[in-house]
Design a protein around this motif. Structure first.
Motif, PDB file in Angstrom:
ATOM      1  N   VAL A 164     -18.405 -14.826  61.416  1.00  0.00           N
ATOM      2  CA  VAL A 164     -16.876 -14.826  61.702  1.00  0.00           C
ATOM      3  C   VAL A 164     -16.934 -14.322  63.115  1.00  0.00           C
ATOM      4  O   VAL A 164     -16.020 -15.065  63.862  1.00  0.00           O
ATOM      5  N   ILE A 165     -17.448 -13.514  63.364  1.00  0.00           N
ATOM      6  CA  ILE A 165     -17.412 -12.907  64.749  1.00  0.00           C
ATOM      7  C   ILE A 165     -18.040 -13.566  65.880  1.00  0.00           C
ATOM      8  O   ILE A 165     -17.039 -13.934  67.011  1.00  0.00           O
ATOM      9  N   GLN A 168     -15.573 -16.412  67.531  1.00  0.00           N
ATOM     10  CA  GLN A 168     -14.795 -15.788  68.329  1.00  0.00           C
ATOM     11  C   GLN A 168     -15.194 -14.900  69.704  1.00  0.00           C
ATOM     12  O   GLN A 168     -14.375 -15.030  70.601  1.00  0.00           O
ATOM     13  N   LEU A 169     -16.211 -14.466  69.638  1.00  0.00           N
ATOM     14  CA  LEU A 169     -16.634 -13.833  70.883  1.00  0.00           C
ATOM     15  C   LEU A 169     -16.782 -14.878  72.083  1.00  0.00           C
ATOM     16  O   LEU A 169     -16.413 -14.827  73.166  1.00  0.00           O
ATOM     17  N   ILE A 172     -13.826 -15.809  74.190  1.00  0.00           N
ATOM     18  CA  ILE A 172     -13.112 -14.581  75.184  1.00  0.00           C
ATOM     19  C   ILE A 172     -13.549 -15.308  76.571  1.00  0.00           C
ATOM     20  O   ILE A 172     -12.457 -15.140  77.353  1.00  0.00           O
ATOM     21  N   LEU A 176     -10.848 -16.821  80.993  1.00  0.00           N
ATOM     22  CA  LEU A 176     -10.860 -16.487  82.331  1.00  0.00           C
ATOM     23  C   LEU A 176     -11.096 -17.427  83.332  1.00  0.00           C
ATOM     24  O   LEU A 176     -12.222 -17.301  83.995  1.00  0.00           O
ATOM     25  N   GLU A 179     -11.677 -16.653  87.541  1.00  0.00           N
ATOM     26  CA  GLU A 179     -12.467 -15.480  87.781  1.00  0.00           C
ATOM     27  C   GLU A 179     -13.938 -15.440  87.510  1.00  0.00           C
ATOM     28  O   GLU A 179     -14.445 -14.925  86.583  1.00  0.00           O
ATOM     29  N   LEU A 182     -16.463 -12.455  86.885  1.00  0.00           N
ATOM     30  CA  LEU A 182     -15.818 -11.839  85.755  1.00  0.00           C
ATOM     31  C   LEU A 182     -16.360 -12.296  84.570  1.00  0.00           C
ATOM     32  O   LEU A 182     -16.821 -11.697  83.649  1.00  0.00           O
ATOM     33  N   VAL A 186     -18.785 -10.965  81.875  1.00  0.00           N
ATOM     34  CA  VAL A 186     -18.171 -11.029  80.403  1.00  0.00           C
ATOM     35  C   VAL A 186     -19.240 -11.800  79.379  1.00  0.00           C
ATOM     36  O   VAL A 186     -19.656 -11.103  78.253  1.00  0.00           O
ATOM     37  N   GLU A 189     -22.040  -9.253  79.093  1.00  0.00           N
ATOM     38  CA  GLU A 189     -21.848  -8.188  78.332  1.00  0.00           C
ATOM     39  C   GLU A 189     -21.900  -8.632  76.783  1.00  0.00           C
ATOM     40  O   GLU A 189     -22.318  -7.768  76.042  1.00  0.00           O
ATOM     41  N   LEU A 190     -21.205  -9.525  76.552  1.00  0.00           N
ATOM     42  CA  LEU A 190     -21.031 -10.244  75.204  1.00  0.00           C
ATOM     43  C   LEU A 190     -22.354 -10.187  74.532  1.00  0.00           C
ATOM     44  O   LEU A 190     -22.915  -9.665  73.216  1.00  0.00           O
ATOM     45  N   GLN A 192     -25.381  -9.183  75.265  1.00  0.00           N
ATOM     46  CA  GLN A 192     -25.981  -7.726  75.052  1.00  0.00           C
ATOM     47  C   GLN A 192     -25.336  -7.135  73.941  1.00  0.00           C
ATOM     48  O   GLN A 192     -26.456  -6.660  73.204  1.00  0.00           O
ATOM     49  N   MET A 193     -23.946  -7.090  73.860  1.00  0.00           N
ATOM     50  CA  MET A 193     -23.469  -6.205  72.886  1.00  0.00           C
ATOM     51  C   MET A 193     -23.860  -6.711  71.376  1.00  0.00           C
ATOM     52  O   MET A 193     -24.422  -5.900  70.352  1.00  0.00           O
ATOM     53  N   LEU A 194     -24.102  -8.116  71.361  1.00  0.00           N
ATOM     54  CA  LEU A 194     -24.273  -8.571  70.018  1.00  0.00           C
ATOM     55  C   LEU A 194     -25.736  -8.457  69.561  1.00  0.00           C
ATOM     56  O   LEU A 194     -26.260  -8.300  68.521  1.00  0.00           O
TER      57      LEU A 194
ATOM     58  N   ARG B 161     -15.110  -5.395  82.469  1.00  0.00           N
ATOM     59  CA  ARG B 161     -15.478  -6.114  81.460  1.00  0.00           C
ATOM     60  C   ARG B 161     -15.201  -5.839  80.097  1.00  0.00           C
ATOM     61  O   ARG B 161     -14.448  -6.604  79.125  1.00  0.00           O
ATOM     62  N   ILE B 165     -12.740  -7.360  77.225  1.00  0.00           N
ATOM     63  CA  ILE B 165     -13.199  -7.818  75.769  1.00  0.00           C
ATOM     64  C   ILE B 165     -12.522  -7.078  74.824  1.00  0.00           C
ATOM     65  O   ILE B 165     -12.125  -7.827  73.694  1.00  0.00           O
ATOM     66  N   GLN B 168      -9.547  -8.570  72.895  1.00  0.00           N
ATOM     67  CA  GLN B 168      -9.774  -9.934  72.366  1.00  0.00           C
ATOM     68  C   GLN B 168     -10.472  -9.470  71.139  1.00  0.00           C
ATOM     69  O   GLN B 168     -10.550 -10.494  70.093  1.00  0.00           O
ATOM     70  N   LEU B 169     -11.415  -8.568  71.046  1.00  0.00           N
ATOM     71  CA  LEU B 169     -12.094  -8.306  70.035  1.00  0.00           C
ATOM     72  C   LEU B 169     -10.816  -7.863  68.695  1.00  0.00           C
ATOM     73  O   LEU B 169     -11.363  -8.481  67.699  1.00  0.00           O
ATOM     74  N   ILE B 172      -9.782 -10.743  66.374  1.00  0.00           N
ATOM     75  CA  ILE B 172     -10.308 -11.658  65.732  1.00  0.00           C
ATOM     76  C   ILE B 172     -10.288 -11.124  64.068  1.00  0.00           C
ATOM     77  O   ILE B 172      -9.839 -12.215  63.243  1.00  0.00           O
ATOM     78  N   VAL B 186     -15.156  -6.900  59.126  1.00  0.00           N
ATOM     79  CA  VAL B 186     -15.361  -7.550  60.252  1.00  0.00           C
ATOM     80  C   VAL B 186     -14.781  -6.199  61.416  1.00  0.00           C
ATOM     81  O   VAL B 186     -15.411  -5.998  62.564  1.00  0.00           O
ATOM     82  N   LEU B 190     -17.490  -4.919  64.371  1.00  0.00           N
ATOM     83  CA  LEU B 190     -16.694  -4.746  65.643  1.00  0.00           C
ATOM     84  C   LEU B 190     -16.749  -3.426  66.306  1.00  0.00           C
ATOM     85  O   LEU B 190     -17.180  -3.330  67.485  1.00  0.00           O
ATOM     86  N   MET B 193     -20.151  -2.417  66.847  1.00  0.00           N
ATOM     87  CA  MET B 193     -21.117  -3.130  67.741  1.00  0.00           C
ATOM     88  C   MET B 193     -20.711  -2.634  69.191  1.00  0.00           C
ATOM     89  O   MET B 193     -21.418  -2.238  70.046  1.00  0.00           O
ATOM     90  N   HIS B 197     -22.749  -0.370  71.942  1.00  0.00           N
ATOM     91  CA  HIS B 197     -23.164  -0.847  73.116  1.00  0.00           C
ATOM     92  C   HIS B 197     -22.750   0.100  74.234  1.00  0.00           C
ATOM     93  O   HIS B 197     -23.365   0.198  75.286  1.00  0.00           O
TER      94      HIS B 197
END
Lengths: 202, 202, 202, 202
Positions: A164-165, A168-169, A172, A176, A179, A182, A186, A189-190, A192-194, B161, B165, B168-169, B172, B186, B190, B193, B197
């Motif tokens: 699901v996530i 949608q990530l 994001i 932008l 930019e 940025l 982003v 960043e996303l 890495q986060m995931l 960043r 994010i 927007q998270l 979701i 979810v 999130l 996550m 991070h």
DNA sequence: CATGAATGAGTTTTCATTCAT
DNA sequence: GATGAATGAAAACTCATTCAT
């Protein structure tokens, strides 16, 4: 929720039997996708779609009986495309770790959304019809299957949540525009986060 | 002799000068916010907004010269509200770790979006006007300042960043109406996550 | 008239109250006349009229039951004014030659229309009501009587035609705003034209 | 790929591409001109214009994006017509005396205004737009050129003043509906006045 | 008298959709 | 198949007028 007003009218986007017709249809769908992405579904008029494809309004209605049908055709086609790409990925990723899959998925979805800017805009629309929900669920199932198949040990509920996530990530950074620095940051960043999350969770 | 020329036509957006008027305006904005959240900005008609507030269409236009202006007024008000809540949070979070801030931010934004379902729907609309962008940027700056203030060691670019994010998270889970279990899952996913991070990054 | 009804409720003296009302009405009519002249009767809204006079819309309707009635009141007042001026002129011009009368009439009408820019704009409106026609005919009769009285030898039919023509001639320079030199020249040209014509005809 | 971007929204004022469309446009403009002449620009509604031409409201807006644009189209067409008639007259009048030109001009403008009753009503409207002014100035220049060409000895400034005056003189009898005898007398009176003036002035 | 919020019928304008050619 | 004129229901917006305070 059954408020489908197009019941009486059989929904039949006609299939062009000739090559020229197929090109026409493709041009119309491309025109519509471009405008839908740019100004949104509601703000785009059928007249604009036709004009933008250098076609007459009558020609547009020759292939798509309603504006909704036009949107559905576009979305179905794009969903088909991403679906087969996900199938491909699923093949290649058997046995890989979730983090690796996340990387690949990021690349795949990132590319797809960049080249198909209408996709997300059309899929997540207010007042979602049943076919829209069906497309979302199919994508969700496919992504969760991708994880499940590659790493059978993964918690299936978590796989679903991730499925699901992730799409949608990916939306994001799309907002932008203008930019670039940025936006790229982003995206990283996303990712890495995931990845970190999936590595921690496994 | 009537001196003041009355500036052509711009005597429309009258702000209420009596208590009753202020209540009326509030009711109209609430009605509009409800409908915008429910069916989207474009699909909501001014007539519906007025009827939903038990007011005449003329009354609605007495205070809001256009549909766009109505949306702007609502969004500005809600943005003001969340802004002050973020200020509050910023006070309380001085000295906390980013992960703690993430938790608090999650709670704050989650509550806000649940009680203000129109907010996201209206802020991220196609064809964004300048005032919409301004509101988004203000929110972004406020969130990144929140992190920067609490944890001065945090990389300011990363803070920005993250500020892009996080809101927007939060959007979701909003799409998952009717799948409560999944939605709650979810949200947790999130939060984990993001926290993981931030802990890893610091 | 001094009312000695000094009961608990402080009763404001009646005379000043009426006086204030008269000023109010005058201000409202002045405001309306200004706007009617500037943007036309149809394009002027009652709300603007009130605002321009720093009064509430309700106050305006307190004195004038409809927009049409407001116009009628203004026009009647101005017609009364010009009518008495024409009477004056008629006194003074007994025995003068038509050409001399034309000169005087030019001066009188010219001044009047310059200081009452709404007058012509309101008198010659599409869909003329009966009272509008009555005012025009009264003015016409008065001007033709002016000529007839001063110079009984003048053909009465011609006097009537002149009475129709002269007020309309005076409107011509009014349209030439922003071209002062041309406007003054046109005024002279018209005066010469009329005088020469009257001298030739007599 | 749909290249031509369609310039945002400006595909409205479609000009007819088929013969039938041209007829429709002519009928709509005729209908509007009739109503504008009869009840004035402001008092005429677009719905009436369409109905009067036996067309749907949408058809009207297919060709004229706003009521103002409709007025402009009509006025431009009629201005074009009178302009070419003035050109014709200019040819024929070379070498004639100003008085003769005045006669011819009276006849030409008189006929034109009788067959185009909307012309004056629309040209001299409050709050004149730039295009309205342009049409007036063009007419003025053409008439003054007509005099100047026919009689080079004529004072050019006077020619300009006459060019301002004559079209306005022609409007005077138009207001005298229902008083046919008087109206004809006024026309004669005006003609004599102008001729005598021009003969005296040359 | 004064006020200004409230009304709603009427007007302008839009746009998905149909249909004759 | 192709065209673009035509449609009209529905939406946005205006404003003269009323009425409770």
């Amino acid at each position: 929720m059954a408020s489908e007003k197009a019941s009486a009218k059989a929904l039949k986007p006609r299939r062009p039997q000739q090559e020229r017709g197929r090109l026409r249809v493709a041009a119309l769908m491309a025109s519509a996708a471009e405008l839908f992405a740019e100004k949104g579904f509601e703000a785009t008029t059928m007249t604009e779609v036709a004009a933008n494809a250098c076609a007459a309004i009558g020609t547009l209605y020759l292939f798509f009986p309603t504006k909704e049908a036009l949107a559905e055709a576009i979305l179905r086609e794009q969903a088909e495309e991403i679906s087969s790409q996900l199938d491909c990925l699923s093949e290649r990723m058997v046995g890989h770790a979730p983090a690796a899959i996340a990387d690949a998925l990021f690349a795949l979805l990132g590319d797809f959304l960049k080249t198909h800017p209408a996709y997300s805009a059309m899929l997540d629309l207010p007042g979602d019809a049943s076919w829209r929900r069906a497309i979302r669920i199919r994508r969700r199932n496919q992504i969760s299957a991708l994880f499940a198949r590659a790493e059978p040990a993964l918690n299936p509920e978590q796989a679903e949540r991730i499925a699901v996530i992730v799409p949608q990530l990916m939306r994001i950074p799309l907002a932008l525009t203008g930019e670039k620095r940025l936006r790229d940051g982003v995206v990283d960043e996303l990712r890495q986060m995931l990845k970190a999350h999936l590595e921690a969770g496994s």
